[in-house]
Design a protein around this motif. Structure first.
Motif, PDB file in Angstrom:
ATOM      1  N   UNK A 137      38.837  43.603  36.357  1.00 32.86           N
ATOM      2  CA  UNK A 137      38.920  42.398  35.529  1.00 32.86           C
ATOM      3  C   UNK A 137      39.756  41.323  36.220  1.00 32.86           C
ATOM      4  N   UNK A 138      40.859  41.764  36.791  1.00 28.87           N
ATOM      5  CA  UNK A 138      41.730  40.826  37.502  1.00 28.87           C
ATOM      6  C   UNK A 138      42.191  41.454  38.799  1.00 28.87           C
ATOM      7  N   UNK A 139      42.341  40.612  39.816  1.00 27.20           N
ATOM      8  CA  UNK A 139      42.982  41.082  41.036  1.00 27.20           C
ATOM      9  C   UNK A 139      44.420  40.591  40.987  1.00 27.20           C
ATOM     10  N   UNK A 140      45.349  41.479  41.271  1.00 24.24           N
ATOM     11  CA  UNK A 140      46.754  41.087  41.228  1.00 24.24           C
ATOM     12  C   UNK A 140      47.208  40.620  42.608  1.00 24.24           C
ATOM     13  N   UNK A 141      47.731  39.406  42.673  1.00 24.17           N
ATOM     14  CA  UNK A 141      48.256  38.872  43.933  1.00 24.17           C
ATOM     15  C   UNK A 141      49.611  38.217  43.645  1.00 24.17           C
ATOM     16  N   UNK A 142      50.701  38.850  44.002  1.00 21.82           N
ATOM     17  CA  UNK A 142      51.995  38.251  43.703  1.00 21.82           C
ATOM     18  C   UNK A 142      52.246  37.022  44.573  1.00 21.82           C
ATOM     19  N   UNK A 143      53.070  36.133  44.056  1.00 16.37           N
ATOM     20  CA  UNK A 143      53.452  34.959  44.838  1.00 16.37           C
ATOM     21  C   UNK A 143      54.903  35.144  45.250  1.00 16.37           C
ATOM     22  N   UNK A 144      55.096  35.632  46.446  1.00 15.06           N
ATOM     23  CA  UNK A 144      56.452  35.873  46.942  1.00 15.06           C
ATOM     24  C   UNK A 144      56.949  34.627  47.657  1.00 15.06           C
ATOM     25  N   UNK A 145      58.043  34.069  47.184  1.00 11.84           N
ATOM     26  CA  UNK A 145      58.610  32.906  47.850  1.00 11.84           C
ATOM     27  C   UNK A 145      59.923  33.301  48.507  1.00 11.84           C
ATOM     28  N   UNK A 146      60.734  33.997  47.741  1.00 14.70           N
ATOM     29  CA  UNK A 146      61.992  34.477  48.296  1.00 14.70           C
ATOM     30  C   UNK A 146      62.324  35.771  47.574  1.00 14.70           C
ATOM     31  N   UNK A 147      62.543  36.843  48.345  1.00 17.44           N
ATOM     32  CA  UNK A 147      62.761  38.144  47.730  1.00 17.44           C
ATOM     33  C   UNK A 147      64.232  38.526  47.689  1.00 17.44           C
ATOM     34  N   UNK A 148      65.082  37.661  48.212  1.00 20.90           N
ATOM     35  CA  UNK A 148      66.505  37.967  48.183  1.00 20.90           C
ATOM     36  C   UNK A 148      67.266  36.670  48.444  1.00 20.90           C
ATOM     37  N   UNK A 149      68.553  36.692  48.137  1.00 20.88           N
ATOM     38  CA  UNK A 149      69.394  35.532  48.410  1.00 20.88           C
ATOM     39  C   UNK A 149      69.277  35.159  49.893  1.00 20.88           C
ATOM     40  N   UNK A 193      53.442  32.218  49.822  1.00 24.75           N
ATOM     41  CA  UNK A 193      53.641  31.309  48.686  1.00 24.75           C
ATOM     42  C   UNK A 193      52.322  30.750  48.199  1.00 24.75           C
ATOM     43  N   UNK A 194      51.365  30.664  49.097  1.00 21.68           N
ATOM     44  CA  UNK A 194      50.100  30.064  48.691  1.00 21.68           C
ATOM     45  C   UNK A 194      49.023  31.111  48.484  1.00 21.68           C
ATOM     46  N   UNK A 195      49.384  32.367  48.607  1.00 24.64           N
ATOM     47  CA  UNK A 195      48.371  33.421  48.655  1.00 24.64           C
ATOM     48  C   UNK A 195      47.419  33.466  47.450  1.00 24.64           C
ATOM     49  N   UNK A 196      47.934  33.433  46.212  1.00 27.23           N
ATOM     50  CA  UNK A 196      46.987  33.485  45.078  1.00 27.23           C
ATOM     51  C   UNK A 196      46.006  32.309  45.111  1.00 27.23           C
ATOM     52  N   UNK A 197      46.516  31.121  45.464  1.00 30.04           N
ATOM     53  CA  UNK A 197      45.629  29.948  45.512  1.00 30.04           C
ATOM     54  C   UNK A 197      44.623  30.072  46.643  1.00 30.04           C
ATOM     55  N   UNK A 198      45.096  30.535  47.790  1.00 34.83           N
ATOM     56  CA  UNK A 198      44.187  30.696  48.927  1.00 34.83           C
ATOM     57  C   UNK A 198      43.036  31.620  48.550  1.00 34.83           C
ATOM     58  N   UNK A 199      43.374  32.738  47.909  1.00 31.38           N
ATOM     59  CA  UNK A 199      42.337  33.709  47.577  1.00 31.38           C
ATOM     60  C   UNK A 199      41.309  33.090  46.635  1.00 31.38           C
ATOM     61  N   UNK A 200      41.792  32.386  45.610  1.00 26.93           N
ATOM     62  CA  UNK A 200      40.873  31.779  44.657  1.00 26.93           C
ATOM     63  C   UNK A 200      39.966  30.762  45.361  1.00 26.93           C
ATOM     64  N   UNK A 201      40.552  29.928  46.215  1.00 29.14           N
ATOM     65  CA  UNK A 201      39.771  28.881  46.871  1.00 29.14           C
ATOM     66  C   UNK A 201      38.807  29.468  47.898  1.00 29.14           C
ATOM     67  N   UNK A 225      39.142  36.486  39.490  1.00 23.85           N
ATOM     68  CA  UNK A 225      40.209  36.125  38.559  1.00 23.85           C
ATOM     69  C   UNK A 225      41.511  36.760  39.047  1.00 23.85           C
ATOM     70  N   UNK A 226      42.519  35.932  39.185  1.00 20.73           N
ATOM     71  CA  UNK A 226      43.755  36.397  39.802  1.00 20.73           C
ATOM     72  C   UNK A 226      44.893  36.386  38.795  1.00 20.73           C
ATOM     73  N   UNK A 227      45.697  37.426  38.831  1.00 23.51           N
ATOM     74  CA  UNK A 227      46.957  37.429  38.083  1.00 23.51           C
ATOM     75  C   UNK A 227      48.084  37.353  39.093  1.00 23.51           C
ATOM     76  N   UNK A 228      49.113  36.568  38.797  1.00 25.01           N
ATOM     77  CA  UNK A 228      50.224  36.506  39.748  1.00 25.01           C
ATOM     78  C   UNK A 228      51.557  36.713  39.058  1.00 25.01           C
ATOM     79  N   UNK A 229      52.496  37.281  39.810  1.00 26.47           N
ATOM     80  CA  UNK A 229      53.896  37.246  39.402  1.00 26.47           C
ATOM     81  C   UNK A 229      54.618  36.534  40.530  1.00 26.47           C
ATOM     82  N   UNK A 230      55.488  35.622  40.134  1.00 20.53           N
ATOM     83  CA  UNK A 230      56.108  34.773  41.134  1.00 20.53           C
ATOM     84  C   UNK A 230      57.551  35.226  41.339  1.00 20.53           C
ATOM     85  N   UNK A 231      57.963  35.319  42.576  1.00 19.72           N
ATOM     86  CA  UNK A 231      59.337  35.748  42.832  1.00 19.72           C
ATOM     87  C   UNK A 231      60.042  34.764  43.748  1.00 19.72           C
TER      88      UNK A 231
END
Ligand code: SF4
Ligand code: SF4
Lengths: 365, 306
Positions: B71-83, B92-100, B107-113
């Motif tokens: 139903x959905x492909x999960x693609x997290x948006x990792x920007x920064x994983x630590x201080x 950072x652009x991965x979910x958008x790249x995949x959709x485009x 259909x993509x689900x994302x969690x942003x970090x």
């Protein structure tokens, strides 16, 4: 201490004004020649982006010619630009250059810390002159961009081809030799005046092309094969979305104003990227393409250096942007291996297509 | 039941467990794409522009291969994983790249970090998931917290048992393999490098075997500064292993034209040359790399280090 700085398009003009006015000694690498570029390529990693290589080349040239101080800005974030300085310092060190390399992390430091770190340069100089230098330099940025605007207007409309080019190259010859705000602003004004006197065909309706992409290759003629000049001489009117004055306006001037401006290209670009930052100018690139379509440009040229990460991401949006907003977009990727002939062929074919398209449109109306 | 697809590329090699648990906690069915293979690579190459790096192409292939069965492909948006640590812009652009790039056929689900500057964005994205999946927000948060906790424990245990300790390894000579996790642990992209070494009974250490802090401490010249997370990992590992007399050589696996590796490798190569005396083999992989040539270079290197 003698400082050196890298070239980026016309930036050397305001930088000279700044250093001259503050009384800081400097070595300026030659403008638009290949020697520094070759130095940079020789000592850079193969897959570094081209701006890294040319900037390193300028530094090496500067140090070879007597500079002992390099000032560079870095910062946190995604893109390689933030880490340029660290790697360049490392490379210079392993080449045994004795040079003070100060890399300012502009996102982290307070103004006081910044002043502290550039002390070796400013020591014994009058603060008043430094402030004056900064103000003059910012003014010069706008004046030079303005001059370019004018050249873009006349170049595609001039009746005798080559007049604009001659004035602009004369301007660069003079500006490189001149010192101080007064002299440089005189040269700018003189050039402007001569540009205005060039006879132009006022009724000519040029094809309009907008340049988007990575800032460095878009503004540096030596690297983008004089793109603006070539387009202008094909009778195309150019808008370059990557001028330094835009950048200063966005990053500094608007921040100081009480009203919050939304950065228009950025907001437009977010139609395709559901985030605030993909590094570099990625989102700006998408946004400017959309806005160019809305502002009736005939086409968009997207420029970036080989391996540039944010622009590769931005490129993903283009097939949709082209269809939805009905604007042709051509991507040109540049590295030190790019041959001018192939580049020109693609450019000419693209412009021919735009011209044909706009003729069809006018006859249909 | 909702079916979530996990593409076996990029983030998967470090965080598969976290996200698998998260969705299972929510009662979703989770499907993982197959190991990378020729067909997946070909899909990816077809979807992406030529300039895209190999791992991102392959990732697109994975998304493509499961898009029609989930139903959905999960693609997290990792920007920064630590201080003070950032990811490659492409994450950072991965979910958008995949959709485009997949022409909106997924259909993509994302969690942003974004730990460094905007940690709260994670919760915004979880709220969005709650809306899309029509699951109570508090349940989502609970599932996420439970999964994170389990994942943290797993990592800590891994380090307790599996930690590379200089004195222990010093009884035996070994090699170290470096590179992005999605290069060295993907057996297709790595041309089964790890297997090849183990089959010859060579002990191999990878960045996973060194604890987080040690890597940060040894990541010259970025100690205490801001850098890419993978940069800390690889610089730190390279210089930790280089200090160890029993590590006979370093092998660095890099995808063609990776912007991040271009910098990291340069730091490593220069410093290895000036400060250490350890052989370094750089193996570059692109979609045309032949296994025969790869093996020849590897053999030559192994012969040299003995
Ligand atoms: S935006 Fe592109 S050219 Fe600039 S630093 Fe990043 S990768 Fe290099
Ligand atoms: S780090 Fe390199 S290989 Fe990984 S996504 Fe970025 S450019 Fe591609």
């Amino acid at each position: 201490m003698k400082v050196t700085f890298p070239h980026m398009g016309n930036m050397y003009v305001p930088i000279k004004v700044l250093l001259d006015t503050s009384g800081i000694d400097y070595v300026m690498p030659p403008y638009c020649t290949n020697e520094p570029l070759e130095l940079g390529i020789r000592h850079s990693p193969e897959f570094a982006c081209l701006p890294f290589k040319t900037i390193l080349g300028d530094f090496i040239y500067g140090v070879d010619n007597g500079a002992d101080f390099i000032l560079f800005a870095g910062g946190r974030g995604q893109c390689r630009l933030g880490y340029y300085g660290d790697l360049q310092a490392e490379i210079l060190k392993s080449l045994d250059y004795k040079v003070k390399f100060v890399c300012l992390d502009l996102t982290n430091l307070t103004p006081k810390e910044i002043l502290n770190r550039i002390k070796p340069l400013t020591e014994g100089k009058s603060i008043l002159n430094i402030i004056k230098g900064i103000i003059y330099a910012v003014k010069t940025v706008y004046m030079v961009d303005n001059l370019n605007e004018l050249a873009r207007y006349t170049r595609c409309r001039e009746i005798i081809k080559g007049q604009t080019d001659r004035l602009i190259s004369q301007f660069h010859n003079l500006a490189q030799k001149a010192n101080g705000y007064k002299n440089i602003s005189d040269i700018i004004n003189l050039t402007k005046k001569s540009l205005r006197q060039i006879p132009v065909d006022k009724k000519y309706k040029p094809v309009k092309v907008s340049i988007v992409g990575e800032m460095y290759v878009s503004t540096h003629p030596n690297i983008n094969f004089q793109l603006e000049k070539k387009l202008g001489n094909m009778g195309v009117e150019v808008q370059n979305n990557l001028s330094i004055s835009h950048w200063i306006t966005d990053h500094f001037v608007r921040k100081l104003l009480p009203i919050k401006f939304k950065k228009e290209p950025h907001e437009a670009g977010k139609e395709y990227m559901k985030t605030n930052d993909i590094g570099g100018h990625g989102i700006h690139t998408i946004g400017c393409s959309i806005l160019s379509a809305k502002n009736n440009f005939d086409g968009v040229i997207h420029l970036y250096p080989f391996t540039c990460m944010p622009e590769i991401i931005a490129q993903c949006a283009f097939s949709e942007v082209q269809n939805k907003y009905d604007i042709p977009i051509m991507t040109l990727i540049i590295d030190e291996m790019t041959g001018e002939a192939g580049y020109m062929t693609r450019l000419e074919a693209f412009i021919d297509m735009l011209k044909m398209k706009s003729e069809v449109a006018t006859t249909n109306n | 039941m909702i079916t979530i697809g996990l593409p076996k590329g990029l983030f998967y090699f470090e965080h598969n467990m976290l996200w698998e648990r998260f969705f299972k906690n929510l009662g979703c069915n989770v499907i993982t794409s197959q190991d990378t293979n020729k067909q997946i690579l070909d899909y990816g190459v077809k979807c992406c522009s030529n300039e895209t790096c190999l791992p991102v192409k392959v990732f697109h292939g994975h998304v493509y291969s499961i898009k029609d069965i989930v139903d959905y492909v999960f693609i997290p948006r990792y920007i920064s994983l630590d201080k003070n640590e950032y990811t490659c812009p492409k994450f950072c652009g991965l979910p958008d790249m995949a959709v485009l790039n997949l022409k909106r056929q997924v259909k993509v689900l994302e969690v942003r970090i974004h730990t460094d500057m905007f940690p709260s964005e994670t919760f915004d994205s979880l709220l969005e998931i709650s809306r899309v999946l029509n699951i109570k927000y508090s349940d989502i948060i609970e599932a996420f917290k439970a999964a994170s906790k389990e994942f943290d424990e797993y990592i800590q245990n891994r380090h307790k048992f599996n930690q590379y300790i200089k004195d222990v390894s010093s009884t035996k000579s070994a090699l170290s393999v470096l590179g992005h996790p999605y290069m060295i642990y993907d057996s297709y992209l790595s041309m089964t490098l790890l297997d090849k070494l183990t089959r010859r009974s060579i002990t191999v250490y990878t960045p996973k075997d060194i604890d987080h802090e040690t890597k940060r401490r040894n990541a010259y010249p970025f100690q205490g500064k801001v850098f890419w997370d993978v940069g800390f990992e690889l610089l730190g590992s390279a210089f930790t292993f280089a200090e160890d007399k029993n590590i006979k050589g370093l092998i660095y696996l890099t995808p063609f034209a990776c912007g991040v590796d271009a910098f990291i490798l340069e730091f490593i190569e220069r410093r290895i040359k000036s400060h250490y005396n350890i052989p370094l083999l750089k193996l570059t992989i692109d979609e045309h790399t032949g296994e025969a040539g790869f093996d020849t270079r590897l053999e030559a290197f192994l012969d040299m280090v003995g």
